[in-house]
Design a protein around this motif. Structure first.
Motif, PDB file in Angstrom:
ATOM      1  N   PRO A  87       0.816  -1.227   0.000  1.00  0.00           N
ATOM      2  CA  PRO A  87       0.000   0.000   0.000  1.00  0.00           C
ATOM      3  C   PRO A  87       0.843   1.268   0.000  1.00  0.00           C
ATOM      4  N   ALA A  88       1.916   1.267   0.789  1.00  0.00           N
ATOM      5  CA  ALA A  88       2.785   2.442   0.823  1.00  0.00           C
ATOM      6  C   ALA A  88       3.511   2.614  -0.512  1.00  0.00           C
ATOM      7  N   GLN A  91       1.363   4.318  -3.291  1.00  0.00           N
ATOM      8  CA  GLN A  91       0.833   5.663  -3.047  1.00  0.00           C
ATOM      9  C   GLN A  91       1.635   6.738  -3.762  1.00  0.00           C
ATOM     10  N   VAL A  98      -0.946   3.094 -11.180  1.00  0.00           N
ATOM     11  CA  VAL A  98      -0.934   2.314  -9.942  1.00  0.00           C
ATOM     12  C   VAL A  98      -0.842   0.816 -10.227  1.00  0.00           C
ATOM     13  N   ARG A 147      -6.043  -1.994   3.060  1.00  0.00           N
ATOM     14  CA  ARG A 147      -5.176  -0.820   2.961  1.00  0.00           C
ATOM     15  C   ARG A 147      -5.007  -0.373   1.513  1.00  0.00           C
ATOM     16  N   ILE A 148      -4.922  -1.343   0.592  1.00  0.00           N
ATOM     17  CA  ILE A 148      -4.869  -0.971  -0.824  1.00  0.00           C
ATOM     18  C   ILE A 148      -6.171  -0.299  -1.232  1.00  0.00           C
ATOM     19  N   THR A 151      -6.471   3.340  -0.507  1.00  0.00           N
ATOM     20  CA  THR A 151      -5.762   4.301  -1.351  1.00  0.00           C
ATOM     21  C   THR A 151      -6.555   4.675  -2.599  1.00  0.00           C
ATOM     22  N   ASP A 153      -9.845   6.141  -4.238  1.00  0.00           N
ATOM     23  CA  ASP A 153     -11.052   6.946  -4.016  1.00  0.00           C
ATOM     24  C   ASP A 153     -12.042   6.652  -5.141  1.00  0.00           C
TER      25      ASP A 153
END
Length: 210
Positions: A87-88, A91, A98, A147-148, A151, A153
């Motif tokens: 996830p980090a 970002q 992505v 968590r993914i 990220t 929206d």
């Protein structure tokens, strides 16, 4: 004779000397657990065998980790830690790339022998035992997929993350676990080029039903 020496240790409890070893002992047990689960899988690994490999008694293993399932969960989390950084990693950059970032990161974790070996052990345990599979699902869902999704929206973010993960997990299974050719020997950059657009589609394309 001191009070400690005079008082017999209750059966099933670790000695004071053992518990005073602290974090180093906990890490020794965790390392032994990872090795045992890797070598024998979840079902054939016992707490007693882990304790023996760590040079402690079984009571100390239970003291630090509770049940065998809880110990497996701790071992899985350590082994899966590199993949949990996904996830980090995704970002940093625009949303329209992505898919490439996630594909490159996940396949990169599998390409590295240092991270691939414990992952293989986890996957094999999860495939062969439902308890191990449940532990693995909880970890992946709570600490990776959610968590993914966070990220993104976008509508149906959780489903998007799960579909992207399914694509990458399927490739990892065929390439690294089952080793199906020619996928197993394909160039990594070629795989990224072919797979990233599909992962991108799962993450940001294909709008859900109205």
């Amino acid at each position: 004779m001191t009070a400690d020496a005079a008082a017999p240790r209750r059966r099933g409890r670790p000695s004071r000397t053992q518990t005073e070893r602290g974090p180093a002992t906990r890490e020794t047990i965790l390392d032994a657990a990872r090795d045992q689960f890797s070598a024998h899988g979840y079902e054939k690994t016992s707490v007693r065998a882990i304790a023996k490999a760590a040079g402690v008694d079984s009571a100390l293993v239970h003291h630090y980790f509770g049940t065998k399932e809880q110990l497996f969960a701790a071992a899985v989390e350590v082994s899966f830690a590199p993949a949990l950084q996904a996830p980090a990693a995704i970002q940093d950059g625009p949303l329209d790339t992505v898919g490439e970032r996630l594909t490159r990161f996940i396949l990169g974790v599998w390409e590295d022998p240092a991270t691939r070996t414990p992952l293989l052990a986890i996957v094999r345990s999860a495939v062969n035992n439902e308890t191990a599979a449940a532990v693995f699902r909880r970890l992946v869902s709570a600490q990776l997929l959610s968590r993914i999704a966070g990220t993104l929206d976008l509508p149906d973010a959780q489903l998007r993350a799960e579909l992207a993960a399914a694509q990458l997990v399927g490739i990892a299974m065929l390439r690294y676990v089952i080793q199906v050719e020619p996928l197993a020997s394909a160039d990594l950059e070629e795989l990224v080029a072919r797979v990233a657009p599909v992962v991108q589609g799962h993450l940001t394309g294909f709008p859900g039903p109205a």
